[in-house]
Motif scaffolding. Structure first.
Motif, mmCIF file in Angstrom:
data_model
loop_
_atom_site.group_PDB
_atom_site.id
_atom_site.type_symbol
_atom_site.label_atom_id
_atom_site.label_comp_id
_atom_site.label_asym_id
_atom_site.label_seq_id
_atom_site.Cartn_x
_atom_site.Cartn_y
_atom_site.Cartn_z
ATOM 1 N N GLN A 908 80.148 -57.969 -21.783
ATOM 2 C CA GLN A 908 78.783 -58.403 -21.524
ATOM 3 C C GLN A 908 77.838 -57.249 -21.231
ATOM 4 N N ARG A 909 78.338 -56.035 -21.147
ATOM 5 C CA ARG A 909 77.481 -54.900 -20.838
ATOM 6 C C ARG A 909 77.006 -54.170 -22.101
ATOM 7 N N GLY A 910 77.074 -54.835 -23.226
ATOM 8 C CA GLY A 910 76.472 -54.307 -24.444
ATOM 9 C C GLY A 910 77.193 -53.147 -25.059
ATOM 10 N N ARG A 911 78.506 -53.133 -25.042
ATOM 11 C CA ARG A 911 79.261 -52.042 -25.650
ATOM 12 C C ARG A 911 80.392 -52.600 -26.491
ATOM 13 N N ILE A 912 80.676 -51.915 -27.581
ATOM 14 C CA ILE A 912 81.662 -52.354 -28.564
ATOM 15 C C ILE A 912 82.517 -51.155 -28.939
ATOM 16 N N LEU A 913 83.795 -51.403 -29.133
ATOM 17 C CA LEU A 913 84.680 -50.388 -29.695
ATOM 18 C C LEU A 913 85.369 -51.007 -30.903
ATOM 19 N N LYS A 914 85.116 -50.403 -32.065
ATOM 20 C CA LYS A 914 85.703 -50.874 -33.318
ATOM 21 C C LYS A 914 86.926 -50.023 -33.639
ATOM 22 N N VAL A 915 88.092 -50.672 -33.710
ATOM 23 C CA VAL A 915 89.344 -49.993 -34.006
ATOM 24 C C VAL A 915 89.822 -50.443 -35.380
ATOM 25 N N THR A 916 90.077 -49.469 -36.259
ATOM 26 C CA THR A 916 90.525 -49.749 -37.627
ATOM 27 C C THR A 916 91.943 -49.221 -37.792
#
Length: 928
Positions: A908-916
């Motif tokens: 909810q704190r506006g952060r994303i981590l995209k793992v491929t």
């Protein structure tokens, strides 16, 4: 101040009767006294009317926007908006006001003109002079008091969930063959019904007791063991036979050996029939054997009317899961579309089955020759189980309505059903089947030679369905043979070009081939694509589209020639994966003479091999990104490195890989359902016990309110049209083009409560908690054919958690704890996959498992403390049973979204981590 000095005449008529203490005159020359054209309007000034105050009030209410406020000044009313929006000034009901510095103004004041004015909130320009007004000197007006509610009835509120409409179906109930044929075939006899019931009961009791079907020939007194052989031996002299071979399991005839004499054909038939009836009596008894003997006699005498009443159907006895449209009853076999070939459906002796088939086939030929079409169809469909042959026979006699209805009942291949429904004129159901199974292409091919006008109409429907999915390039290809629809095709081509990226590249190639004269008008797009430093992915897509072109044009050659140098540069820098062979083809087809002469011998450095996460020798570790400024409820990946963020009541936003917002949709969304091509999305907003669903086209930006639905489970992806949901114990696939009422497929009688619903582009798996234990249904998409159905656990097995992957391979997880030599306690879990593959994961001290999820070959475990807070995530490679990566995310509730082989961790704190996992990379994103 005086009104005359201000020069307020016609626009401010009636102001001479108002107090003017708040108006201050400033002598200056305004060169442009009004706004014109398209301007970002932030408010409207309504001068006090001379005689029609009601008209002004109506104009204010019509112009009202969310967040606006209304203020009264001595000379008029100010309607102020929360945000500026572009408006054609000549269409404004009052004086359009735009922001100049921090104030509103009715004219485009210059910096020099503003420098000579006193501070104010509003500057009105009249008579080439400026009047400043302050909001503090105004009176707030409540426009709601202008609305008369006396004639509007008010009612008490009620539970909205009870008003949620049930999805509508358009299919009639299935009918038996006799009903479809309109009573032309006499009803079955009571004796036939009793015979089939006894046969089914005997077979059911044998299966229920775990015994095989009794061997034929073992039940008749005096004929046990070699009774048949003894009878044959006794009759051999009469038949002048040296020996008679008893038919084996796969034998269909009795073949006497060659000798000097030939036995009469009737005696051989009598002997074979005697053997068959004897074996039947051993299975069911002499009374049932006598019934079969009567049936055979009826066919022998040619009494086909009575024979059809008593005949035993030999078709496949498996029930179909059809239920494609209406609300069908229970079924045991879930195959939606299968080949209904002939088989022994009631368990008769193979010899008797073969003999009956010959009799039925002969009866069909006699009925066909006599012109008795209905009875001939009945023999094919009901007695022989040759469904496709029966449909073809009806088509031969131009009975398309009956053929279509029977094809629906039998769940023949979807393209066959679509073709028959089109021929019969039932377009509503034809489109339902075609959209459900994506069966347009084959049906169009089947219709083009026979009924070209129907094929053209079906092409239009096919193209429309593709466009609704966001597949505009494919829609153009589908509809282009219809010349009358090429204007619409050009519109779809423009939609594809507006999407940008790889889709735009494909559309430009299509334009060069189909509309070469118009390509020159898109020169700016081509140059922008060629010069884009990050557009190598789109350029590679353009190159592959050029390679797929069969008949080139001058425009396509020019497009390819313009792109070849930069494509070569991309390849040399490792930014595309085109091979030397593909470049050779591109050069041969699209390079001009000068380029060919200048090009050296092609020699590309090898592309760096990808480093999949599964090959990591030690666990990789990534930390959560820094906190952002905006919350999020859900997130999905779009094309070209963009993301779509759901932010609850704030709507949804498209952001780039740097976290900058590109576009916002005022669509309340708590969950997102994304299409396979990433161009259509369904935004779901929770409303007490129901969900409000909105469809958004991310390219054309069209927004469609689909309404509300009571959803127990729903797929998080769809094909752009058909969306799988579970509602009130029913399984639906809904057509989401216009509403939530149109059903493409429906199962009403589920084996138990639905536990999970998983969908990928090629598979859909539904798990149930049935009375006999957990089970699953696995469908292959897009044809929606049942691949398998079975229990999730064998008897005697146990597990704390059962995880099901989209390919329907379960993973069983058992939790445990143990104490080490140093006295410290630890937690572990054991995973058991397909076969005997088992592995154990030991957790650090004070860590507990807070969540488990499986996606293809990856098990994602969320670990937390004793209070249930997520502290880290582990990515476990299931085939090797080892931890390959850890994501450290302490202190906040984290969510996981997975699709197309990519994991998205967000909070909810506006952060994303995209793992491929494919290349072992992790990309952070922070919402600014």
């Amino acid at each position: 101040c005086r009104v005359a000095a201000m020069g307020l005449k016609a626009p401010m008529a009636g102001m001479e009767h108002k107090p003017m203490a708040l108006l201050e005159q400033h002598q200056c020359n305004i060169r442009r006294p009004i706004f014109s054209g398209l301007q970002p309007v932030a408010g409207i000034w309504f001068p006090d009317p001379a005689d029609d105050d009601a008209r002004v009030r109506q104009q204010i209410l019509v112009a009202w926007r969310k967040g606006a406020d209304l203020h009264r000044f001595p000379g008029g009313l100010l309607l102020r908006f929360a945000d500026a929006e572009p408006v054609q000034c000549k269409l404004s009901p009052g004086w359009p006001l735009c922001r100049v510095r921090a104030a509103l103004a009715s004219a485009p004041l210059t910096e020099r003109e503003m420098d000579g004015l006193a501070p104010a909130d509003l500057y009105l320009v009249t008579g080439a002079q400026v009047t400043p007004l302050r909001i503090a000197d105004s009176t707030v007006v409540d426009a709601a008091e202008w609305i008369d509610l006396e004639d509007i009835p008010l009612h008490d509120t009620f539970d909205f969930a009870d008003t949620v409409a049930v999805p509508e179906t358009i299919a009639p109930p299935k009918r038996a063959v006799r009903e479809v044929l309109g009573g032309a075939v006499p009803p079955p006899s009571e004796a036939q019904s009793r015979f089939l019931a006894q046969l089914a009961a005997r077979r059911h009791s044998s299966e229920g007791a775990g015994r095989e079907t009794p061997r034929f020939g073992g039940g008749a007194p005096g004929l046990r063991g070699g009774g048949i052989g003894l009878m044959s031996a006794l009759l051999a002299p009469l038949l002048r036979l040296r020996s008679v071979r008893t038919p084996g399991p796969n034998s269909t005839t009795v073949s006497p050996r060659q000798n000097s004499g030939v036995a009469p054909q009737q005696w051989r038939q009598w002997l074979s029939r005697f053997a068959m009836i004897t074996r039947l009596s051993g299975m069911l008894g002499w009374r049932q054997a006598a019934y079969m003997r009567k049936v055979l006699q009826l066919f022998d005498k040619g009494d086909l009317g009575e024979a059809l009443r008593h005949a035993i159907p030999l078709g496949d006895d498996r029930e179909s899961l059809g239920q494609s449209f209406g609300t069908p009853g229970p079924r045991h076999d879930l195959s939606l579309s299968k080949t209904q070939g002939p088989s022994t459906g009631i368990g008769l002796d193979p010899d008797l089955d073969s003999h009956l088939r010959k009799l039925y086939r002969a009866a069909f030929e006699r009925l066909d020759q006599a012109g008795r079409i209905d009875e001939a169809v009945f023999v094919l469909a009901e007695l022989l189980g040759s469904h496709q042959e029966a449909v073809d026979y009806l088509l031969k006699h131009e009975r398309t309505q009956q053929a279509a209805e029977l094809a629906l009942s039998w769940d023949l291949p979807a393209e066959t059903i679509v073709r028959l429904l089109c021929l019969s004129g039932d377009w509503d159901r034809a489109m339902q089947v075609a959209r459900r199974d994506n069966a347009f292409a084959s049906a169009v091919i089947m219709l083009e030679k026979q009924r070209p006008e129907l094929a053209r109409r079906l092409r239009l429907e096919w193209a429309q369905a593709l466009a609704e999915r966001g597949d505009w390039v494919e829609a153009v290809d589908a509809v282009w043979p219809v010349k009358q629809a090429r204007i619409k095709a050009a519109d779809w081509l423009q939609m594809a070009e507006a999407a940008g990226g790889a889709l735009e590249a494909r559309a430009l190639v299509q334009r060069a081939v189909l509309l070469p004269d118009t390509l020159e008008h898109h020169a700016e797009r081509i140059v922008a694509l060629r010069d884009d430093p990050t557009g190598y992915g789109a350029r590679e897509e353009l190159a592959r589209a050029l390679l797929a072109v069969k008949a080139t044009s001058a425009a396509a050659t020019g497009l390819g020639g313009a792109m070849l140098p930069v494509l070569l540069a991309d390849r040399l820098s490792g930014h595309n994966g085109l091979t030397k062979k593909e470049f050779t083809q591109l050069i041969k087809r699209y390079a001009d003479k000068l380029l060919k002469s200048d090009l050296p011998t092609l020699s590309f450095p090898p592309l760096p091999p990808p480093r999949p996460l599964e090959q990591a020798s030690a666990p990789l570790q990534w930390d959560a990104p820094v906190a952002g400024l905006q919350p999020m409820a859900d997130v999905v990946c779009l094309s070209d490195g963009q993301y779509l963020i759901a932010q609850g009541e704030a709507g949804m936003a498209v952001v780039c890989s740097q976290g900058t917002e590109k576009r916002r949709y005022a669509v309340p969304s708590d969950r997102l359902v994304i299409s396979d091509n990433r161009r259509i999305v369904l935004g779901l907003a929770k409303r007490d016990s129901v969900w409000h669903v909105t469809r958004v086209n991310l390219v054309s930006h069209d927004v469609t309110d689909l309404g509300v639905a009571a959803l127990e489970h729903f797929a998080t992806g769809f094909d752009g049209i058909g969306w799988t949901i579970v509602s009130k114990g029913h399984l639906y696939v809904l057509d989401t083009t216009h509403s939530l009422r149109d059903v493409l497929w429906h199962v009403s009688d589920l084996p138990g409560q639905v536990m999970t619903l998983h969908r990928s582009e090629n598979d859909e798996v539904i798990t149930f908690e049935s009375p006999s234990g957990p089970e699953y249904w696995h469908y292959r998409l897009p044809e929606r054919r049942l691949s398998e159905r079975g229990a999730l656990m064998n008897p005697g097995e146990s597990a704390d958690t059962i995880l099901i992957r989209p390919n329907a391979i379960p993973l069983y997880v058992s939790m445990g704890s143990r104490q080490g030599d140093d006295g410290a306690s630890g937690t572990f879990f054991t995973c058991r996959g397909a076969g005997s593959h088992t592995f154990t994961i030991v957790l650090p001290e004070s860590r507990t498992v807070t969540s488990l999820d499986v996606h293809q070959d990856w098990l994602v475990a969320g670990l937390g403390d004793g209070d249930g807070h997520h502290l880290e995530w582990w990515l476990i490679h299931v085939p090797s049973g080892t931890v390959k990566a850890k994501v450290m995310w302490p202190g906040f509730e984290t969510k996981l979204r997975s699709a197309n082989g990519v994991f998205l961790f967000f909070d909810q704190r506006g952060r994303i981590l995209k793992v491929t996992p494919e290349d072992g990379s992790a990309s952070p994103l922070v919402l600014k």
